[in-house]
Write a protein that holds these residues in place. Structure first.
Motif, PDB file in Angstrom:
ATOM      1  N   GLY A 145       0.830  -1.197   0.000  1.00  0.00           N
ATOM      2  CA  GLY A 145       0.000   0.000   0.000  1.00  0.00           C
ATOM      3  C   GLY A 145       0.863   1.245   0.000  1.00  0.00           C
ATOM      4  N   ILE A 146       0.676   2.103  -0.987  1.00  0.00           N
ATOM      5  CA  ILE A 146       1.487   3.318  -1.139  1.00  0.00           C
ATOM      6  C   ILE A 146       0.611   4.533  -0.884  1.00  0.00           C
ATOM      7  CG2 ILE A 146       2.977   4.643  -2.676  1.00  0.00           C
ATOM      8  CD1 ILE A 146       3.405   2.058  -4.287  1.00  0.00           C
ATOM      9  N   ILE A 147       0.968   5.320   0.115  1.00  0.00           N
ATOM     10  CA  ILE A 147       0.257   6.562   0.406  1.00  0.00           C
ATOM     11  C   ILE A 147       1.073   7.715  -0.161  1.00  0.00           C
ATOM     12  CG2 ILE A 147      -0.650   8.069   2.216  1.00  0.00           C
ATOM     13  CD1 ILE A 147      -0.949   5.622   3.995  1.00  0.00           C
ATOM     14  N   GLY A 148       0.540   8.347  -1.201  1.00  0.00           N
ATOM     15  CA  GLY A 148       1.266   9.389  -1.913  1.00  0.00           C
ATOM     16  C   GLY A 148       1.918   8.812  -3.159  1.00  0.00           C
ATOM     17  N   VAL A 149       1.269   9.008  -4.302  1.00  0.00           N
ATOM     18  CA  VAL A 149       1.766   8.388  -5.533  1.00  0.00           C
ATOM     19  C   VAL A 149       2.146   9.478  -6.540  1.00  0.00           C
ATOM     20  CG1 VAL A 149       1.408   6.498  -7.158  1.00  0.00           C
ATOM     21  CG2 VAL A 149       0.111   6.547  -5.045  1.00  0.00           C
ATOM     22  N   GLY A 150       3.090  10.324  -6.106  1.00  0.00           N
ATOM     23  CA  GLY A 150       3.663  11.290  -7.031  1.00  0.00           C
ATOM     24  C   GLY A 150       4.806  10.640  -7.775  1.00  0.00           C
ATOM     25  N   LYS A 151       5.837  11.416  -8.070  1.00  0.00           N
ATOM     26  CA  LYS A 151       6.961  10.866  -8.827  1.00  0.00           C
ATOM     27  C   LYS A 151       7.674   9.749  -8.058  1.00  0.00           C
ATOM     28  CE  LYS A 151       7.940  14.862 -11.774  1.00  0.00           C
ATOM     29  NZ  LYS A 151       6.714  15.616 -11.514  1.00  0.00           N
ATOM     30  N   ILE A 152       7.904   9.966  -6.757  1.00  0.00           N
ATOM     31  CA  ILE A 152       8.598   8.945  -5.967  1.00  0.00           C
ATOM     32  C   ILE A 152       7.680   7.749  -5.715  1.00  0.00           C
ATOM     33  CG2 ILE A 152       9.610   8.425  -3.714  1.00  0.00           C
ATOM     34  CD1 ILE A 152      10.713  11.302  -3.711  1.00  0.00           C
ATOM     35  N   GLY A 153       6.445   8.011  -5.306  1.00  0.00           N
ATOM     36  CA  GLY A 153       5.511   6.918  -5.073  1.00  0.00           C
ATOM     37  C   GLY A 153       5.285   6.076  -6.321  1.00  0.00           C
ATOM     38  N   ARG A 175      -3.365   8.859 -11.265  1.00  0.00           N
ATOM     39  CA  ARG A 175      -2.540   8.938 -12.464  1.00  0.00           C
ATOM     40  C   ARG A 175      -2.906   7.813 -13.432  1.00  0.00           C
ATOM     41  NH1 ARG A 175       2.060  12.176 -11.726  1.00  0.00           N
ATOM     42  NH2 ARG A 175       2.194  13.064  -9.631  1.00  0.00           N
ATOM     43  N   PRO A 176      -3.455   8.167 -14.598  1.00  0.00           N
ATOM     44  CA  PRO A 176      -3.881   7.129 -15.548  1.00  0.00           C
ATOM     45  C   PRO A 176      -2.739   6.246 -16.035  1.00  0.00           C
ATOM     46  CG  PRO A 176      -3.976   9.331 -16.545  1.00  0.00           C
ATOM     47  CD  PRO A 176      -3.757   9.529 -15.085  1.00  0.00           C
ATOM     48  N   GLU A 177      -1.506   6.784 -16.041  1.00  0.00           N
ATOM     49  CA  GLU A 177      -0.379   5.992 -16.517  1.00  0.00           C
ATOM     50  C   GLU A 177      -0.019   4.850 -15.571  1.00  0.00           C
ATOM     51  OE1 GLU A 177       1.517   9.618 -14.386  1.00  0.00           O
ATOM     52  OE2 GLU A 177      -0.295   9.114 -15.526  1.00  0.00           O
ATOM     53  N   LEU A 178      -0.619   4.844 -14.356  1.00  0.00           N
ATOM     54  CA  LEU A 178      -0.352   3.772 -13.398  1.00  0.00           C
ATOM     55  C   LEU A 178      -1.498   2.768 -13.314  1.00  0.00           C
ATOM     56  CD1 LEU A 178       1.162   5.880 -10.448  1.00  0.00           C
ATOM     57  CD2 LEU A 178       2.402   4.571 -12.183  1.00  0.00           C
ATOM     58  N   SER A 179      -2.510   2.951 -14.151  1.00  0.00           N
ATOM     59  CA  SER A 179      -3.718   2.119 -14.051  1.00  0.00           C
ATOM     60  C   SER A 179      -3.446   0.639 -14.301  1.00  0.00           C
ATOM     61  CB  SER A 179      -4.784   2.622 -15.030  1.00  0.00           C
ATOM     62  OG  SER A 179      -4.313   2.530 -16.373  1.00  0.00           O
TER      63      SER A 179
END
Length: 326
Positions: A145-153, A175-179
């Motif tokens: 589980g990742i809380i905060g999915v910006g560039k680092i997440g 972020r659609p690119e992570l779907s």
């Protein structure tokens, strides 16, 4: 430039030459006592975790000629953005010097804890080379589980996905690119479901103690908690209690509350003024690194290069994509 380390000097020299900048480097952190020495400077470049002064100090910086505070780090909580803005001082940070560097450290902590490397080393130092209690899970069987999915997440998600983990995430921005690799869920669902909970949010008023006693109580008692972001995102006292009462199984931290003046410094032979850190260091189910997740060669070079690029852009009257405002 303040808080300059020897490993930054080559990159500083290279980037200064590229934009024809005159640079003075200083090893210590900036404090208001340094303001008078900034006469003639246009940019104040920082990489520290302690606040730089009061609103009055920002007025003094502007009066002496500082037009831009260039942070060569991601976190900007050390800056009073309202005071900077009120005094016409631009502020920039480096939001993505190397997401992979932090992602790899996050994975490293997870592996150390999953494979019980701290416990096995402690046993071996006592002559015990047995395997009892060291049986491990494999990452492909776990939910991360990742809380905060910006560039680092996002980088963390891709690393764990490559190892076959199921990824769930919590972030107001989807972020659609992570779907293809993760599923967004609410925070409570993430805390209750994940075998590994890792935080990668910025530190601000909304994320201070985001992971508190209530959050730890919702996690599985087999869960591993990771913080390779900023220390105050998790309540250290609550973390210690969760470990001692076996609410969670283990923790890996690269940043901790009240780390300023400790992490990054050599305190050998001195007292370490953070009893909660000392307690965590004694726990075999805790993995600690001294806020060095960022510390790779590419990251150091990028942090300096981006800070210089922003200084050049702003000096030319343009707008930096890395500007942060109140």
């Amino acid at each position: 430039m303040y808080s300059v380390r020897p490993d930054e000097q080559a990159a500083i020299k290279k980037n200064a030459a590229e934009i024809n900048a005159t640079v003075t480097t200083v090893a210590h952190d900036f404090t208001p006592a340094d303001i008078s020495s900034l006469k003639g400077a246009d940019v104040l470049c920082l990489a520290q975790h302690g606040a730089i002064g009061t609103a009055e100090d920002y007025a003094k910086l502007a009066a002496i000629g500082i037009k831009h505070i260039a942070l060569r780090i991601t976190g900007y909580d050390i800056i009073d953005l309202k005071a900077a803005q009120a005094n016409g001082i631009k502020v920039t940070n480096v939001p993505a010097y190397s997401p992979r560097s932090v992602g790899e450290m996050t994975l490293t902590h997870a592996m150390v804890l999953l494979r019980h490397l701290n416990e096995s080393k402690a046993r071996m130092l006592q002559g015990d080379f047995s395997w009892g209690g060291l049986e491990a899970d494999e990452i492909h069987t776990l939910t991360v589980g990742i809380i905060g999915v910006g560039k680092i997440g996002s980088a963390v998600a891709r690393l764990f996905d490559a190892l076959g983990a199921t990824i769930i995430a919590n972030d107001p921005i989807h972020r659609p690119e992570l779907s293809d690799i993760l599923t967004y869920v609410d925070k409570d669902t993430l805390l209750k479901t994940a075998d590994i909970v890792t935080v990668h949010t910025p530190l601000d008023d909304t994320t201070h103690h985001l992971i508190d006693a209530d959050a730890f109580a919702k996690m599985k008692n087999t869960a591993i908690f990771l913080n390779c972001a900023r220390g105050p995102i998790s309540d250290t006292g609550a973390l210690i209690n969760a470990l001692e009462t076996k609410q969670i199984a283990a923790a890996g931290i690269d940043s901790i509350e009240d780390e300023n003046g400790i992490f990054g410094d050599n305190l050998k032979g001195q007292d370490v003024p953070n009893p909660r850190l000392l307690k965590l260091l004694q726990m075999p189910n805790v993995s600690v690194s001294p806020h060095m997740a960022f510390y790779t060669k590419p990251a150091v070079e990028n942090m300096v290069a981006i800070a210089f690029h922003d200084a050049d852009v702003i000096a030319q009257g343009q707008i930096s994509e890395h500007e942060v405002t109140a």
